[in-house]
Design a protein around this motif. Structure first.
Motif, PDB file in Angstrom:
ATOM      1  N   LEU A  31       0.831  -1.193   0.000  1.00 58.52           N
ATOM      2  CA  LEU A  31       0.000   0.000   0.000  1.00 58.52           C
ATOM      3  C   LEU A  31       0.873   1.253   0.000  1.00 58.52           C
ATOM      4  O   LEU A  31       1.816   1.369   0.779  1.00 58.52           O
ATOM      5  CB  LEU A  31      -0.899  -0.004   1.245  1.00 58.52           C
ATOM      6  N   VAL A  32       0.540   2.167  -0.890  1.00 59.29           N
ATOM      7  CA  VAL A  32       1.256   3.437  -0.955  1.00 59.29           C
ATOM      8  C   VAL A  32       0.237   4.527  -0.624  1.00 59.29           C
ATOM      9  O   VAL A  32      -0.721   4.738  -1.367  1.00 59.29           O
ATOM     10  CB  VAL A  32       1.861   3.676  -2.354  1.00 59.29           C
ATOM     11  N   VAL A  33       0.441   5.176   0.512  1.00 59.89           N
ATOM     12  CA  VAL A  33      -0.457   6.244   0.952  1.00 59.89           C
ATOM     13  C   VAL A  33       0.394   7.468   1.254  1.00 59.89           C
ATOM     14  O   VAL A  33       1.368   7.387   2.003  1.00 59.89           O
ATOM     15  CB  VAL A  33      -1.245   5.830   2.225  1.00 59.89           C
ATOM     16  N   ARG A  34       0.021   8.575   0.668  1.00 62.28           N
ATOM     17  CA  ARG A  34       0.731   9.826   0.952  1.00 62.28           C
ATOM     18  C   ARG A  34       0.485  10.235   2.402  1.00 62.28           C
ATOM     19  O   ARG A  34      -0.573   9.957   2.964  1.00 62.28           O
ATOM     20  CB  ARG A  34       0.249  10.935   0.022  1.00 62.28           C
ATOM     21  N   ALA A  35       1.439  10.913   2.989  1.00 63.45           N
ATOM     22  CA  ALA A  35       1.346  11.321   4.392  1.00 63.45           C
ATOM     23  C   ALA A  35       0.133  12.213   4.637  1.00 63.45           C
ATOM     24  O   ALA A  35      -0.544  12.075   5.661  1.00 63.45           O
ATOM     25  CB  ALA A  35       2.626  12.038   4.821  1.00 63.45           C
ATOM     26  N   SER A  39      -2.875  10.994   7.234  1.00 59.57           N
ATOM     27  CA  SER A  39      -3.228  11.759   8.436  1.00 59.57           C
ATOM     28  C   SER A  39      -4.735  11.972   8.558  1.00 59.57           C
ATOM     29  O   SER A  39      -5.220  12.322   9.634  1.00 59.57           O
ATOM     30  CB  SER A  39      -2.503  13.102   8.436  1.00 59.57           C
ATOM     31  N   THR A  40      -5.490  11.745   7.487  1.00 60.02           N
ATOM     32  CA  THR A  40      -6.940  11.923   7.534  1.00 60.02           C
ATOM     33  C   THR A  40      -7.691  10.615   7.739  1.00 60.02           C
ATOM     34  O   THR A  40      -8.911  10.613   7.887  1.00 60.02           O
ATOM     35  CB  THR A  40      -7.458  12.563   6.225  1.00 60.02           C
ATOM     36  N   LEU A  41      -6.982   9.493   7.724  1.00 57.29           N
ATOM     37  CA  LEU A  41      -7.626   8.183   7.808  1.00 57.29           C
ATOM     38  C   LEU A  41      -7.654   7.661   9.240  1.00 57.29           C
ATOM     39  O   LEU A  41      -6.730   7.892  10.009  1.00 57.29           O
ATOM     40  CB  LEU A  41      -6.896   7.167   6.917  1.00 57.29           C
ATOM     41  N   ASP A  42      -8.707   6.951   9.554  1.00 56.27           N
ATOM     42  CA  ASP A  42      -8.835   6.280  10.840  1.00 56.27           C
ATOM     43  C   ASP A  42      -8.753   4.773  10.580  1.00 56.27           C
ATOM     44  O   ASP A  42      -9.612   4.221   9.874  1.00 56.27           O
ATOM     45  CB  ASP A  42     -10.167   6.644  11.506  1.00 56.27           C
ATOM     46  N   ALA A  43      -7.743   4.120  11.126  1.00 55.41           N
ATOM     47  CA  ALA A  43      -7.511   2.700  10.844  1.00 55.41           C
ATOM     48  C   ALA A  43      -8.699   1.839  11.272  1.00 55.41           C
ATOM     49  O   ALA A  43      -9.051   0.876  10.577  1.00 55.41           O
ATOM     50  CB  ALA A  43      -6.238   2.222  11.535  1.00 55.41           C
ATOM     51  N   GLN A  44      -9.346   2.169  12.385  1.00 61.33           N
ATOM     52  CA  GLN A  44     -10.494   1.364  12.826  1.00 61.33           C
ATOM     53  C   GLN A  44     -11.655   1.469  11.842  1.00 61.33           C
ATOM     54  O   GLN A  44     -12.331   0.478  11.560  1.00 61.33           O
ATOM     55  CB  GLN A  44     -10.937   1.774  14.223  1.00 61.33           C
ATOM     56  N   THR A  45     -11.903   2.654  11.295  1.00 66.17           N
ATOM     57  CA  THR A  45     -12.978   2.826  10.321  1.00 66.17           C
ATOM     58  C   THR A  45     -12.670   2.053   9.050  1.00 66.17           C
ATOM     59  O   THR A  45     -13.537   1.356   8.509  1.00 66.17           O
ATOM     60  CB  THR A  45     -13.184   4.318  10.006  1.00 66.17           C
TER      61      THR A  45
END
Length: 179
Positions: A31-35, A39-45
């Motif tokens: 997985l490639v996710v920009r910083a 920072s806007t993502l919630d891992a539990q969601t």
């Protein structure tokens, strides 16, 4: 929520969980996710939405025409309301049928990996629904058809093959249902 895909018939729950962990770890490793996005993502969601697509039980019609999602699963997976799901069903933009108790189910084979309804299915769905009930149309879409080299219409269409023979067969059968 109900299913997206059937695994091996003799697979145990523990074997399924182990394979799921391995597969998810593989996807996470690549997985490639920009910083700024991370920072806007919630891992539990995100994890909750992923788990919403895991089968918890089978509907009685899974073997013939499934597997199926239920409304609660789609709400969570798509992060939309039941009203938004109902609106898509009424507009003919989502394939659905009701069980005896009134609950709706949604065939998993209609969805692309991006959680969209495969656009090639909808014209045929509308043709079939002109004179057939939802279950008849779903069974028609999933039954092997000799006109389509033995493939089901759903498999034919989602494989990107020419929709014309499917739509012609659907029109012919729908006309017979109307007679």
């Amino acid at each position: 929520m109900n299913t997206i895909e059937h695994g091996p018939q003799d697979q145990t729950v523990d074997e399924f969980k182990q394979e799921l962990r391995r597969t998810i770890d593989h996807y996470i490793d690549h997985l490639v996710v920009r910083a700024d996005v991370a920072s806007t993502l919630d891992a539990q969601t995100v994890a909750g939405r992923m788990i919403a697509s895991v089968p918890l039980q089978l509907h009685p019609f899974d073997e013939a025409a499934g597997p199926f999602y239920d409304s609660a699963g789609l709400e969570k997976w798509f992060d939309i309301s039941r009203q938004a799901i109902d609106k898509r069903v009424r507009a003919g933009k989502l394939i659905a049928a009701q069980l005896d108790g009134g609950r709706r189910v949604y065939p998993a084979w209609q969805f692309t990996p991006e959680a969209q309804v495969h656009p090639a299915l909808l014209p045929t769905w509308r043709i079939l629904r002109a004179h057939g009930d939802p279950w008849t149309a779903i069974l028609w879409l999933t039954t092997p058809n000799p006109t389509l080299d033995g493939d089901s219409a759903a498999d034919w269409l989602t494989a990107g093959r020419d929709p014309k023979p499917v739509e012609a067969a659907a029109r012919a059968d729908s006309a017979r249902w109307a007679a």
